[in-house]
Design a protein around this motif. Structure first.
Motif, mmCIF file in Angstrom:
data_model
loop_
_atom_site.group_PDB
_atom_site.id
_atom_site.type_symbol
_atom_site.label_atom_id
_atom_site.label_comp_id
_atom_site.label_asym_id
_atom_site.label_seq_id
_atom_site.Cartn_x
_atom_site.Cartn_y
_atom_site.Cartn_z
ATOM 1 N N TRP A 23 -70.078 15.152 64.169
ATOM 2 C CA TRP A 23 -69.946 15.906 65.410
ATOM 3 C C TRP A 23 -70.451 15.045 66.565
ATOM 4 C CZ3 TRP A 23 -67.799 20.814 65.194
ATOM 5 C CH2 TRP A 23 -67.623 21.340 63.900
ATOM 6 N N ASP A 37 -70.659 14.716 70.742
ATOM 7 C CA ASP A 37 -70.477 15.358 72.043
ATOM 8 C C ASP A 37 -69.524 14.559 72.920
ATOM 9 O OD1 ASP A 37 -72.186 17.375 71.371
ATOM 10 O OD2 ASP A 37 -73.782 16.829 72.788
ATOM 11 N N GLN A 82 -74.694 13.714 63.734
ATOM 12 C CA GLN A 82 -74.441 14.368 65.013
ATOM 13 C C GLN A 82 -74.947 13.468 66.139
ATOM 14 O OE1 GLN A 82 -75.445 18.724 65.038
ATOM 15 N NE2 GLN A 82 -76.478 18.205 63.147
ATOM 16 N N GLN A 96 -75.401 13.491 70.209
ATOM 17 C CA GLN A 96 -75.423 14.512 71.247
ATOM 18 C C GLN A 96 -75.937 13.962 72.572
ATOM 19 O OE1 GLN A 96 -77.813 17.721 69.687
ATOM 20 N NE2 GLN A 96 -76.481 18.065 67.924
ATOM 21 N N ASN A 128 -63.240 12.814 67.621
ATOM 22 C CA ASN A 128 -63.353 11.811 66.556
ATOM 23 C C ASN A 128 -62.103 10.945 66.462
ATOM 24 O OD1 ASN A 128 -65.850 12.846 65.997
ATOM 25 N ND2 ASN A 128 -65.278 13.845 64.077
ATOM 26 N N ARG A 164 -64.561 24.663 68.533
ATOM 27 C CA ARG A 164 -65.494 23.547 68.328
ATOM 28 C C ARG A 164 -64.934 22.560 67.301
ATOM 29 N NH1 ARG A 164 -69.618 26.387 67.437
ATOM 30 N NH2 ARG A 164 -70.542 26.264 69.523
ATOM 31 N N ARG A 204 -63.932 18.751 67.984
ATOM 32 C CA ARG A 204 -64.504 17.695 67.137
ATOM 33 C C ARG A 204 -63.411 16.748 66.647
ATOM 34 N NH1 ARG A 204 -65.474 19.895 61.528
ATOM 35 N NH2 ARG A 204 -63.203 19.720 61.707
ATOM 36 N N ASP A 205 -62.324 17.303 66.143
ATOM 37 C CA ASP A 205 -61.241 16.463 65.632
ATOM 38 C C ASP A 205 -60.626 15.618 66.741
ATOM 39 O OD1 ASP A 205 -61.722 17.616 63.188
ATOM 40 O OD2 ASP A 205 -60.011 18.993 63.269
ATOM 41 N N LEU A 260 -69.988 21.067 72.083
ATOM 42 C CA LEU A 260 -69.980 19.604 72.031
ATOM 43 C C LEU A 260 -70.304 18.961 73.380
ATOM 44 C CD1 LEU A 260 -67.084 18.668 69.588
ATOM 45 C CD2 LEU A 260 -69.481 19.046 69.139
#
Length: 486
Positions: free
Chosen positions: A272, A274, A290, A292, A255, A247, A251-252, A36
């Motif tokens: 997802w 970063d 996503q 990023q 977010n 990962r 992510r959790d 991430l």
């Protein structure tokens, strides 16, 4: 009390990144695997920044050149030190300290495979260590399953007695669920002295850094434990499955933080983001998206579903639906998609539109300009309120060089047109559908290159007998004859 600045001048960070990581089964060193927006090593160096150290040493070994090159990109101020033979963590730290004989004060040691470690935890560990004048402090955590991890062994009064590796632990010690996170703070002078006394008389035949705690305690120097508030921060990884678990946990965490900051994430499990991305309150991120790199999303923008943004700037109120974007800038209230590809250098002005199945590269769309569908726009400047018809190709490449096309304000390009660069369509000019334009069309003119249409009577029946097309033509002609005779 010593000021923060003077304390920083007497702190050193040592990051242990020499291991091969065999279980990753990868040509890439374990510490350089991405997670991430940063590598494992990058996450740890970010957390280590909270120590406010005056110097950072990274011990490299396996594929050292790759790790050095990465450090040049992400942490040019860090100093790589080579551990040519991996003889244990104690050996690695001794090599690091040998490279900086001037180091005094606090030495913070971190393993490079704990990417969930928070800067706040590093800061708290250092503060706890320095406020108690300990010889050494270890970061620990209480975990439900300590298998494979070093254990914290305390005495009857609850004080740290020693740290034992699992392979060297007794059955009673293996039952302990308080584990060593592989993150430490040491007094530099005491650490140097203890490192010189380490033995490799253990199951691995290596010099364990953890043995320093027992050596210091045995001669009366205080050692202690700082317990992490969240055990997840201490998780490392040895293979791809564990990396995937980290990962998902990161992510959790990311977010949840954005949602609590006012961003709507409609399906956090499939989103997802970063750690390097920024979002503003009231932005909306729909499922399967996503974000990023250096992507930024402004307020009231809507991203997704099914969208990937890499190093992309999205301004307020813009909407990107089923879009893949790299290095683009999407202006306020602009719309993109579905199924469009924005390549580097693409810039959309206010309320500009790129519709479905459009590819754009190094293309600038002025305010209100429209490229609604099925078009390639490469190396072009499209003026405000211009309209590009379906199936238009900006032919920018002659096989050797790229060339630029300019479409002026409020110009109209008809469908199925090829604009052969370099060429300019003037403000308010029209291009007829189906044209191949290779000369400038002046302002207000109509550019047309279509050849006169010619119909060859009866061609299908003569040249394609027996086909469904010929049969349909024959039926139609027969019906028309019957209708004419009625």
């Amino acid at each position: 009390m010593e000021s923060r600045v003077s304390q920083a001048q007497s702190r050193t960070v040592v990051v242990l990144a020499a291991g091969e990581g065999k279980r990753m089964k990868s040509a890439t060193p374990k510490m350089l695997h991405p997670l991430l927006g940063r590598t494992l090593l990058g996450h740890v160096l970010h957390a280590a920044g909270a120590a406010a150290a005056s110097r950072t040493i990274v011990v490299v070994g396996h594929k050292a050149d790759q790790v050095r090159a990465h450090l040049t990109e992400i942490a040019p101020g860090a100093t790589p030190v080579l551990q040519a033979e991996q003889n244990g963590t104690g050996h690695a730290v001794r090599i690091a300290l040998d490279a900086i004989p001037e180091a005094v004060g606090t030495v913070v040691v971190l393993n490079a495979d704990v990417p969930l470690l928070r800067p706040e935890t590093v800061e708290a560990l250092v503060a706890a260590h320095e406020s108690t004048s300990r010889g050494a402090t270890v970061l620990a955590a209480e975990v439900p399953d300590p298998a494979g991890l070093g254990r914290i062994v305390r005495d009857a009064d609850g004080n740290l007695e020693r740290i034992v590796e699992e392979r060297d632990a007794s059955a009673e010690e293996r039952a302990v669920r308080e584990i060593n996170a592989g993150i430490y703070a040491f007094d530099a002078a005491l650490l140097r002295e203890a490192l010189g006394k380490l033995s490799s008389d253990n199951d691995q035949g290596e010099e364990y850094l953890t043995d320093v705690f027992g050596l210091l305690a045995a001669v009366g120097h205080p050692v202690g434990v700082y317990v992490a508030a969240d055990a997840q921060e201490t998780l490392g990884c040895n293979d791809r499955a564990e990396l995937a678990r980290l990962r998902a946990l990161l992510r959790d965490r990311v977010n949840t933080a954005w949602m609590r900051a006012g961003v709507s994430i409609l399906d956090p499990a499939s989103t997802w983001i970063d750690v390097t991305v920024t979002l503003e309150p009231d932005a909306v991120v729909d499922q399967n998206s996503q974000l990023q790199g250096s992507t930024s999303v402004a307020t009231a923008a809507v991203i997704g579903p099914d969208t990937t943004l890499i190093d992309t700037v999205v301004e307020a109120g813009a909407t990107l639906l089923r879009t893949h974007s790299i290095g683009a800038q999407v202006g306020p209230d602009a719309t993109v998609g579905p199924y469009s590809f924005l390549r580097p250098g693409t810039r959309l002005g206010r309320k500009a539109k790129i519709g479905g199945f459009v590819e754009a590269k190094n293309a600038e769309l002025g305010a209100g300009a429209k490229v609604p569908h099925l078009t390639y726009v490469g190396d072009a400047t499209i003026g405000p309120k211009a309209n590009i018809g379906a199936g238009t190709i900006f032919a920018n490449y002659d096989g050797v060089n790229k060339h630029h096309t300019v479409v002026g304000e409020a110009a109209f390009v008809g469908s199925d047109t090829v604009l052969i660069a370099p060429v300019e369509i003037g403000p308010g000019a029209y291009v007829a559908a189906g044209s191949a334009i290779q000369k400038d069309v002046p302002s207000g003119d109509l550019g047309v290159t279509r050849a006169p249409q010619r119909n060859i009577e009866g061609w299908t029946v003569r040249q394609r007998p027996g086909t469904v097309s010929a049969e349909a033509a024959e039926r139609f002609e027969q019906q028309r004859s019957e209708d004419a005779g009625a």
